[in-house]
Each structure stands twice: as C-alpha cells, then as structure tokens.
Design a protein around this motif. Structure first.
Motif, PDB file in Angstrom:
ATOM      1  N   PHE A 161       0.826  -1.219   0.000  1.00  0.00           N
ATOM      2  CA  PHE A 161       0.000   0.000   0.000  1.00  0.00           C
ATOM      3  C   PHE A 161       0.859   1.268   0.000  1.00  0.00           C
ATOM      4  O   PHE A 161       0.415   2.304  -0.496  1.00  0.00           O
ATOM      5  N   ASN A 162       2.092   1.181   0.515  1.00  0.00           N
ATOM      6  CA  ASN A 162       3.028   2.318   0.389  1.00  0.00           C
ATOM      7  C   ASN A 162       3.193   2.718  -1.065  1.00  0.00           C
ATOM      8  O   ASN A 162       3.222   3.902  -1.388  1.00  0.00           O
ATOM      9  N   LYS A 163       3.301   1.710  -1.941  1.00  0.00           N
ATOM     10  CA  LYS A 163       3.484   1.984  -3.376  1.00  0.00           C
ATOM     11  C   LYS A 163       2.261   2.715  -3.936  1.00  0.00           C
ATOM     12  O   LYS A 163       2.358   3.428  -4.923  1.00  0.00           O
ATOM     13  N   LEU A 164       1.089   2.494  -3.320  1.00  0.00           N
ATOM     14  CA  LEU A 164      -0.155   3.130  -3.784  1.00  0.00           C
ATOM     15  C   LEU A 164      -0.362   4.485  -3.124  1.00  0.00           C
ATOM     16  O   LEU A 164      -1.399   5.115  -3.308  1.00  0.00           O
ATOM     17  N   ASP A 165       0.632   4.909  -2.283  1.00  0.00           N
ATOM     18  CA  ASP A 165       0.517   6.158  -1.529  1.00  0.00           C
ATOM     19  C   ASP A 165      -0.640   6.088  -0.514  1.00  0.00           C
ATOM     20  O   ASP A 165      -1.354   7.071  -0.286  1.00  0.00           O
ATOM     21  N   ILE A 166      -0.814   4.882   0.029  1.00  0.00           N
ATOM     22  CA  ILE A 166      -1.899   4.620   0.988  1.00  0.00           C
ATOM     23  C   ILE A 166      -1.292   4.102   2.294  1.00  0.00           C
ATOM     24  O   ILE A 166      -0.384   3.259   2.275  1.00  0.00           O
ATOM     25  N   THR A 167      -1.812   4.620   3.414  1.00  0.00           N
ATOM     26  CA  THR A 167      -1.419   4.114   4.734  1.00  0.00           C
ATOM     27  C   THR A 167      -2.349   2.966   5.125  1.00  0.00           C
ATOM     28  O   THR A 167      -3.582   3.140   5.108  1.00  0.00           O
ATOM     29  N   LEU A 168      -1.754   1.824   5.475  1.00  0.00           N
ATOM     30  CA  LEU A 168      -2.546   0.702   5.984  1.00  0.00           C
ATOM     31  C   LEU A 168      -2.765   0.951   7.474  1.00  0.00           C
ATOM     32  O   LEU A 168      -1.856   0.737   8.286  1.00  0.00           O
ATOM     33  N   VAL A 169      -3.949   1.427   7.826  1.00  0.00           N
ATOM     34  CA  VAL A 169      -4.255   1.799   9.215  1.00  0.00           C
ATOM     35  C   VAL A 169      -4.449   0.537  10.058  1.00  0.00           C
ATOM     36  O   VAL A 169      -3.804   0.341  11.086  1.00  0.00           O
ATOM     37  N   ASP A 170      -5.357  -0.334   9.604  1.00  0.00           N
ATOM     38  CA  ASP A 170      -5.597  -1.596  10.316  1.00  0.00           C
ATOM     39  C   ASP A 170      -6.310  -2.567   9.373  1.00  0.00           C
ATOM     40  O   ASP A 170      -6.719  -2.182   8.270  1.00  0.00           O
ATOM     41  N   PHE A 171      -6.411  -3.802   9.783  1.00  0.00           N
ATOM     42  CA  PHE A 171      -7.143  -4.796   8.987  1.00  0.00           C
ATOM     43  C   PHE A 171      -7.491  -5.997   9.849  1.00  0.00           C
ATOM     44  O   PHE A 171      -6.931  -6.176  10.938  1.00  0.00           O
ATOM     45  N   LYS A 172      -8.422  -6.794   9.319  1.00  0.00           N
ATOM     46  CA  LYS A 172      -8.886  -8.004  10.018  1.00  0.00           C
ATOM     47  C   LYS A 172      -8.597  -9.225   9.157  1.00  0.00           C
ATOM     48  O   LYS A 172      -8.815  -9.188   7.940  1.00  0.00           O
TER      49      LYS A 172
END
Ligand code: TMP
Length: 235
Positions: free
Chosen positions: A163-174
């Motif tokens: 997600f870094n490559k997408l300029d997105i922060t991965l906040v959390d996930f399940k």
C-alpha cells in the motif's frame, strides 16, 4: 450450486465433485453496525472479490498460504475448503475505530509497533475482544494463537509495503484463518478487501474503505475502484 453458508455479504457453495473446494460469491451488499445498516451498491461484490484475489496472490508469492485458488466470473472465487477458526485477528498500525472508541487513544496516533488483537467471531455477542486467559479457557492453545499472530504480522509487513506503493497508509485490517479440511494446515481465509481494512491516503485521513459507508461519508464503489486500479498497477 449447493449452498453451505450464507454470510452477511458473501455466500459459500460446494463445488460439484470436489469435496475439498468451495465457491465464495461476493454480493453487491454492504452492512454496518452488526447488520443494522444495509445497502446494495452495484459492482461492490466484484470489486471486493478482485481486490481479495490480487492480495491473496501477492501473499502467496511471499509464501503466506491462503485458501485462494482462482476467480471464476467477476464476483466468485474457488477456494480450499477450511474449518474457519472463529476468531478475528486484527492488526493495528494507526489508531482508528474500536480502539479509539474503547480506550483513551486518539485517532491517527501511529503505534510504536503493530498491535495484534483477537476478537470472538460471534455477532450475537458483538465480537468481544479476547484476552490470553479467555483464549486459553476457550481451548485455543498459545501454539495456535502465536502462529496466527506471527502470520498476521508477516501479512502486515507485506501489505504495508504494497500500500506504500499506492501512496496509501494501511491503518488496520482483520484476518480470518481456517484449517484445511484434509491436511489441517492453517490457511489465511475469508477476504482481504477495503471491507476489512482501513486505508487512508498518505499524510491525510481521506478514506478508501468501509468507514465511508459506516460514517455515511461517501461512495464506497468509487473508493474501492480506485484501490483496485492502483493495485493493478503494482501487482
Ligand atoms: P475495529 O476498529 O472496528 O475493531 O476494526 C478493526 C479492523 O478490522 C478494521 O479494518 C475493520 C476490520 N473489521 C472487520 O473486517 N470485521 C469486523 O467484524 C470488525 C469488528 C472489524
């Protein structure tokens, strides 16, 4: 197709002649508040199915075993049949959602290390947070819970990079895990999509996940399309 299980937004079917496989169908449906709010956004099923498939394939390349085999059509996937472990494993990198509501941690705080939490998968009980002692008395050994935690942290490392490559922060996930019917091997199961993650545009709190629906702040189909298109550029 013979229906095995009907979830809130997915249905699981048997595969004729293949006792160890299932078909999972993703519906154009979204729910929040334990099913109290429902909508039927056109195209959402195929977006969640395609995003999950891409992520499962990426994880397999990084030697994380998953239940995913293939997509069939635009909103169905063939998967290994598993016995689902009725525990939701949540990884948190940045504070949002439950941890903000239930503690005095402020939204947006980045944790010094990723938190791994276990919740009971039981809508009637409102998916309560489990402690190590509760897991123990329920019969879940530290061998299993440590294995799920270490796999979840490995998935976190891989998804943060992606997600870094997408300029997105991965906040959390399940995540959900299951034991493969024949071998008993622990596989990553269910789905990994913006329905089960929080994704913020880097440096902002602009959302590309189900919180848009939970908070009635925007169109999830447009957001999920954006994530799928970006993922397709990098995987
Ligand atoms: P939470 O902050 O509501 O506990 O959720 C943490 C993450 O887990 C968030 O990305 C949403 C996801 N999640 C699910 O996918 N299903 C669930 O039932 C819950 C409680 C959380």
């Amino acid at each position: 197709m013979n229906k095995i299980l009907e979830g809130k937004v997915k249905t699981v079917y048997d595969v004729d002649g293949e006792a160890d496989k299932v078909i999972i169908e993703f519906h154009d449906k979204v729910t929040a508040g334990n099913g109290r709010r429902v909508d039927f956004p056109l195209g959402k099923g195929s977006l969640c199915c395609s995003i999950s498939a891409l992520i499962f394939k990426q994880l397999a390349k990084e030697h994380i075993p998953t239940h995913y085999i293939n997509m069939i059509g635009d909103n169905k996937m063939i998967c290994e049949k598993v016995n689902i472990v009725p525990i939701e494993v949540v990884v948190r990198n940045v504070a949002a959602g439950g941890i903000v509501r239930e503690t005095c941690v402020k939204e947006g705080i980045r944790f010094p290390y990723p938190l791994v939490e276990f919740y009971l998968k039981d809508d009637e009980k409102n998916d309560p947070l489990l402690t190590p002692d509760r897991l123990n008395v329920m019969g879940y050994t530290p061998i299993l819970t440590d294995l799920m935690a270490s796999k979840a942290l490995k998935v976190n490392d891989i998804l943060i990079d992606l997600f870094n490559k997408l300029d997105i922060t991965l906040v959390d996930f399940k995540l959900e895990f299951g034991h493969e019917k024949t071998s008993g091997h622990l596989l990553l199961a269910d789905e990994i999509s913006p329905d089960s993650m929080r994704l913020w545009k880097k440096g902002t709190r602009e959302r590309f996940d189900k919180d848009l629906f939970r908070k009635d702040e925007g169109d999830i189909v447009e957001a999920y399309k954006y994530i799928l298109q970006k993922l397709l550029q990098f995987v």
